[in-house]
Write an enzyme that holds these catalytic residues in place. Structure first.
Site, PDB file in Angstrom:
ATOM      1  N   GLU A 104      -6.252   7.123  -0.309  1.00 25.63           N
ATOM      2  CA  GLU A 104      -6.347   8.471  -0.020  1.00 25.63           C
ATOM      3  C   GLU A 104      -5.286   8.722   0.909  1.00 25.63           C
ATOM      4  O   GLU A 104      -5.273   9.343   1.902  1.00 25.63           O
ATOM      5  CB  GLU A 104      -7.414   9.012   0.362  1.00 25.63           C
ATOM      6  CG  GLU A 104      -8.681   8.587  -0.439  1.00 25.63           C
ATOM      7  CD  GLU A 104      -9.246  10.118  -1.118  1.00 25.63           C
ATOM      8  OE1 GLU A 104      -8.647  10.869  -1.028  1.00 25.63           O
ATOM      9  OE2 GLU A 104      -9.876   9.678  -2.028  1.00 25.63           O
ATOM     10  N   LEU A 128      -7.315  15.920  -2.446  1.00 23.57           N
ATOM     11  CA  LEU A 128      -7.290  14.991  -1.275  1.00 23.57           C
ATOM     12  C   LEU A 128      -7.640  15.266  -0.121  1.00 23.57           C
ATOM     13  O   LEU A 128      -8.434  14.594   0.897  1.00 23.57           O
ATOM     14  CB  LEU A 128      -5.873  14.267  -1.215  1.00 23.57           C
ATOM     15  CG  LEU A 128      -5.623  13.558  -2.483  1.00 23.57           C
ATOM     16  CD1 LEU A 128      -4.118  12.946  -2.518  1.00 23.57           C
ATOM     17  CD2 LEU A 128      -6.541  12.394  -2.955  1.00 23.57           C
ATOM     18  N   ARG A 177     -10.342  13.258   2.059  1.00 23.87           N
ATOM     19  CA  ARG A 177      -9.964  12.462   3.265  1.00 23.87           C
ATOM     20  C   ARG A 177     -10.917  13.028   4.424  1.00 23.87           C
ATOM     21  O   ARG A 177     -11.139  12.094   5.329  1.00 23.87           O
ATOM     22  CB  ARG A 177      -8.496  12.905   3.624  1.00 23.87           C
ATOM     23  CG  ARG A 177      -7.624  12.197   2.636  1.00 23.87           C
ATOM     24  CD  ARG A 177      -6.140  12.936   2.512  1.00 23.87           C
ATOM     25  NE  ARG A 177      -5.145  12.086   1.885  1.00 23.87           N
ATOM     26  CZ  ARG A 177      -3.925  12.581   1.554  1.00 23.87           C
ATOM     27  NH1 ARG A 177      -3.607  13.624   2.202  1.00 23.87           N
ATOM     28  NH2 ARG A 177      -3.164  11.779   0.812  1.00 23.87           N
ATOM     29  N   SER A 236     -17.512   5.801  -1.739  1.00 26.92           N
ATOM     30  CA  SER A 236     -16.326   6.043  -2.396  1.00 26.92           C
ATOM     31  C   SER A 236     -16.968   6.576  -3.386  1.00 26.92           C
ATOM     32  O   SER A 236     -16.133   7.512  -4.044  1.00 26.92           O
ATOM     33  CB  SER A 236     -15.651   4.929  -2.816  1.00 26.92           C
ATOM     34  OG  SER A 236     -15.097   4.286  -1.417  1.00 26.92           O
ATOM     35  N   SER A 257       2.126   5.532  -3.071  1.00 30.56           N
ATOM     36  CA  SER A 257       2.318   6.871  -1.810  1.00 30.56           C
ATOM     37  C   SER A 257       3.176   7.806  -2.283  1.00 30.56           C
ATOM     38  O   SER A 257       3.024   8.873  -1.473  1.00 30.56           O
ATOM     39  CB  SER A 257       2.995   6.196  -0.940  1.00 30.56           C
ATOM     40  OG  SER A 257       2.173   4.852  -0.179  1.00 30.56           O
TER      41      SER A 257
HETATM   42  C1  LIG Z   1     -10.314   0.071  -4.059  1.00 31.96           C
HETATM   43  C2  LIG Z   1      -9.287   1.395  -4.206  1.00 31.96           C
HETATM   44  C3  LIG Z   1      -9.714   2.580  -4.813  1.00 31.96           C
HETATM   45  C4  LIG Z   1      -8.753   3.576  -5.149  1.00 31.96           C
HETATM   46  N1  LIG Z   1      -9.325   4.595  -5.808  1.00 31.96           N
HETATM   47  C5  LIG Z   1      -8.313   5.703  -6.377  1.00 31.96           C
HETATM   48  C6  LIG Z   1      -8.590   6.550  -7.366  1.00 31.96           C
HETATM   49  O1  LIG Z   1     -10.036   6.765  -7.479  1.00 31.96           O
HETATM   50  N2  LIG Z   1      -7.883   7.519  -7.788  1.00 31.96           N
HETATM   51  C7  LIG Z   1      -6.383   7.083  -7.394  1.00 31.96           C
HETATM   52  O2  LIG Z   1      -5.510   7.987  -7.851  1.00 31.96           O
HETATM   53  N3  LIG Z   1      -6.168   6.480  -6.592  1.00 31.96           N
HETATM   54  C8  LIG Z   1      -7.061   5.331  -5.976  1.00 31.96           C
HETATM   55  N4  LIG Z   1      -6.501   4.284  -5.445  1.00 31.96           N
HETATM   56  C9  LIG Z   1      -5.231   4.198  -4.812  1.00 31.96           C
HETATM   57  C10 LIG Z   1      -4.410   4.474  -3.710  1.00 31.96           C
HETATM   58  O3  LIG Z   1      -4.817   5.666  -3.162  1.00 31.96           O
HETATM   59  C11 LIG Z   1      -3.352   3.797  -3.388  1.00 31.96           C
HETATM   60  O4  LIG Z   1      -3.257   2.215  -3.531  1.00 31.96           O
HETATM   61  C12 LIG Z   1      -2.501   4.211  -2.208  1.00 31.96           C
HETATM   62  O5  LIG Z   1      -2.060   5.579  -2.199  1.00 31.96           O
HETATM   63  C13 LIG Z   1      -1.304   3.346  -1.871  1.00 31.96           C
HETATM   64  O6  LIG Z   1      -0.282   3.340  -2.814  1.00 31.96           O
HETATM   65  P1  LIG Z   1       0.043   1.869  -3.376  1.00 31.96           P
HETATM   66  O7  LIG Z   1      -1.063   0.624  -3.348  1.00 31.96           O
HETATM   67  O8  LIG Z   1       0.706   1.953  -4.652  1.00 31.96           O
HETATM   68  O9  LIG Z   1       1.034   1.248  -2.051  1.00 31.96           O
HETATM   69  P2  LIG Z   1       2.503   1.526  -1.899  1.00 31.96           P
HETATM   70  O10 LIG Z   1       2.596   2.984  -1.970  1.00 31.96           O
HETATM   71  O11 LIG Z   1       3.481   0.812  -2.846  1.00 31.96           O
HETATM   72  O12 LIG Z   1       2.678   1.343  -0.613  1.00 31.96           O
HETATM   73  C14 LIG Z   1       2.870  -0.064   0.086  1.00 31.96           C
HETATM   74  C15 LIG Z   1       3.190   0.066   1.572  1.00 31.96           C
HETATM   75  O13 LIG Z   1       4.416   0.789   1.810  1.00 31.96           O
HETATM   76  C16 LIG Z   1       4.152   1.818   2.589  1.00 31.96           C
HETATM   77  N5  LIG Z   1       5.049   3.011   2.367  1.00 31.96           N
HETATM   78  C17 LIG Z   1       4.964   3.656   1.298  1.00 31.96           C
HETATM   79  N6  LIG Z   1       5.904   4.700   1.251  1.00 31.96           N
HETATM   80  C18 LIG Z   1       6.434   4.642   2.613  1.00 31.96           C
HETATM   81  C19 LIG Z   1       7.093   5.643   3.476  1.00 31.96           C
HETATM   82  N7  LIG Z   1       7.791   6.536   2.928  1.00 31.96           N
HETATM   83  N8  LIG Z   1       7.398   5.292   4.685  1.00 31.96           N
HETATM   84  C20 LIG Z   1       6.815   4.200   5.230  1.00 31.96           C
HETATM   85  N9  LIG Z   1       5.867   3.410   4.577  1.00 31.96           N
HETATM   86  C21 LIG Z   1       5.789   3.384   3.289  1.00 31.96           C
HETATM   87  C22 LIG Z   1       2.777   2.081   2.418  1.00 31.96           C
HETATM   88  O14 LIG Z   1       2.255   2.692   3.747  1.00 31.96           O
HETATM   89  C23 LIG Z   1       2.209   0.619   2.446  1.00 31.96           C
HETATM   90  O15 LIG Z   1       1.802  -0.049   3.547  1.00 31.96           O
HETATM   91  C24 LIG Z   1      -7.427   3.361  -4.782  1.00 31.96           C
HETATM   92  C25 LIG Z   1      -6.886   2.284  -4.190  1.00 31.96           C
HETATM   93  C26 LIG Z   1      -7.884   1.168  -3.818  1.00 31.96           C
HETATM   94  C27 LIG Z   1      -7.376  -0.174  -3.149  1.00 31.96           C
END
Ligand SMILES: Cc1cc2nc3c(=O)[nH]c(=O)nc-3n(C[C@H](O)[C@H](O)[C@H](O)COP(=O)(O)OP(=O)(O)OC[C@H]3O[C@@H](n4cnc5c(N)ncnc54)[C@H](O)[C@@H]3O)c2cc1C
Length: 392
Positions: A371, A247, A251, A98, A145
């Site tokens: 991602e 991304l 990815r 990562s 997301s």
């Molecule tokens: C260890 C770690 C490192 C990371 N590093 C980075 C980084 O360097 N830079 C960065 O910018 N981000 C980073 N991220 C963030 C990561 O990209 C996000 O956690 C991810 O995009 C999901 O967003 P969220 O956690 O807010 O979940 P949410 O968007 O809140 O989603 C929660 C659930 O709802 C579902 N969901 C959401 N929308 C929909 C839809 N339209 N239809 C169906 N289901 C849906 C999702 O699939 C998920 O299961 C990191 C995350 C982690 C855990």
């Protein structure tokens, strides 16, 4: 932790599809991981600390900017070499991969593609050598997301910009010298800004209590009226497509990386199944254990072929974002299932830090979410094949 006895599975002779350069790059990365990552990584993961001493080694194997041109300090390699490096690093640990992915695809890539020549010359050689580390701020507390909903914003003050907002879940944030930050201008258009450590009003608190990616540092980015020089805006691309372009590259690297984690779990479980005796026989002689191992090598082989083909398409500039989504989703799901099955083959020993499997298993819980989550990539494939948008 047990000595690293890893032997890479290659059931369909994928090596025959690789060039001599691919194999040289892959073998160098493999040997480096065995020497420098395997002996220390369990201890660092247990301590929840990124091993800073491996940064020089990552730079030397070409993990920082594998496909960035040599004139900017990159390794000038093709997409398959890039993928193979990610595979080998994640074979060691997803957290280390990562760190390298963020540096290459999320920091160096946007500076190379969307930046000015002055920005390329200022930042890329330092990032390629590991002298500077970078991070990528897209996700916000209320926008994961759906990054297009971001509220981080900047205002044009004439002589400079002023940036306000917050990002969370940012890999490398606690130690990065430069952050590529995505923020909206006064018209609501998204742009990339280069924010340097030390700018007044910019802080990077570390995120603690993670059970996953423990050997990777994660943090927040907080911007409180940060003055940004105008020359720190990435001028050559704006809109949500700009961060999404980065991304794609990351990815693609994850798709290869997940194969590495799966190969390590399979190889460990296969060796254990031949050594562990129960009922007077090696457990690998029982049909139930053979089913698990046979299914693992089948899934790894399918993923290897899918990903190699994607690499060829990327080398020809023909790979679509949806094709990358399919590979990321398939391979991480494949790896997480293999980690779970491999853990069972090791019985109680599988939950200990003596073996790498439980660490891979926990790491992959982040990889399947970041991602683009598993669900989001499925919806991207759905949109691509039906033309109907489930996000609206
Ligand atoms: C260890 C770690 C490192 C990371 N590093 C980075 C980084 O360097 N830079 C960065 O910018 N981000 C980073 N991220 C963030 C990561 O990209 C996000 O956690 C991810 O995009 C999901 O967003 P969220 O956690 O807010 O979940 P949410 O968007 O809140 O989603 C929660 C659930 O709802 C579902 N969901 C959401 N929308 C929909 C839809 N339209 N239809 C169906 N289901 C849906 C999702 O699939 C998920 O299961 C990191 C995350 C982690 C855990």
């Amino acid at each position: 932790m047990k000595p690293d006895l890893f032997e890479a599975p290659d059931y369909y002779h994928l090596d025959d599809l690789l060039s001599e350069e691919h194999k040289l790059v892959r073998n160098a990365a493999r040997a480096w991981v065995k020497r420098e990552v395997s002996p220390i990584i369990e201890e660092y993961a247990q301590r929840a600390e990124f091993p800073m001493q491996i940064i020089n080694g990552l730079a030397e194997i070409g993990a920082f900017g594998p496909y960035i041109p040599v004139e900017y300090g990159g390794a000038g390699l093709d997409q398959i070499s890039y993928g193979l490096i990610m595979q080998e690093i994640e074979r060691g640990d997803s957290g280390v991969r990562s760190t390298a992915s963020v540096q290459s695809s999320l920091v160096m890539y946007p500076i190379w593609k969307y930046g000015t020549e002055a920005q390329r010359k200022k930042y890329l050689p330092k990032l390629a050598s590991g002298e500077w580390m970078g991070c990528f701020g897209l996700t916000e507390p209320d926008h994961g997301s759906n990054p297009g909903g971001m509220v981080t914003n900047f205002k044009d003050m004439g002589a400079h910009y002023v940036l306000n907002g917050a990002k969370m879940w940012i890999s490398n944030a606690p130690f990065a010298q430069v952050a590529v930050v995505w923020a909206k201008d006064e018209t609501g258009k998204i742009h990339g800004l280069l924010v340097e450590r030390g700018m007044e009003g910019f802080s990077t608190p570390e995120t603690h209590n993670k059970w996953s990616l423990r050997a990777s540092a994660t943090g927040e980015l907080i911007f409180d009226n940060v003055k940004i020089p105008k020359e720190n805006l990435l001028p050559n691309k704006s809109g949500l497509g700009a961060p999404l372009g980065c991304l794609d590259s990351a990815r693609y690297g994850i798709a290869w990386g997940a194969i590495g984690a799966a190969m390590d779990c399979y190889d460990t479980a296969l060796r254990y199944s031949k050594e562990r005796m129960q009922f007077g026989k090696p457990i690998g002689q029982f049909q139930l254990q053979q089913k698990k191992l046979a299914e693992m090598i089948t899934e790894i082989t399918k993923a290897q072929l899918l990903t190699w083909r994607l690499g060829v398409l990327r080398n020809e500039n023909k790979a679509t974002s949806a094709q990358i989504s399919m590979a990321k989703r398939n391979n991480v799901d494949m790896a997480i299932n293999i980690a779970r099955e491999a853990r069972q083959i090791l019985g109680g020993m599988g939950i200990t830090g003596e073996y790498s499997i439980m660490r891979h298993s926990m790491n992959l819980e982040s990889v399947i979410t970041y991602e683009g989550t598993h669900d989001i990539h499925l919806l991207i494939t759905g949109l691509d094949i039906t033309g109907l948008n489930a996000f609206k």
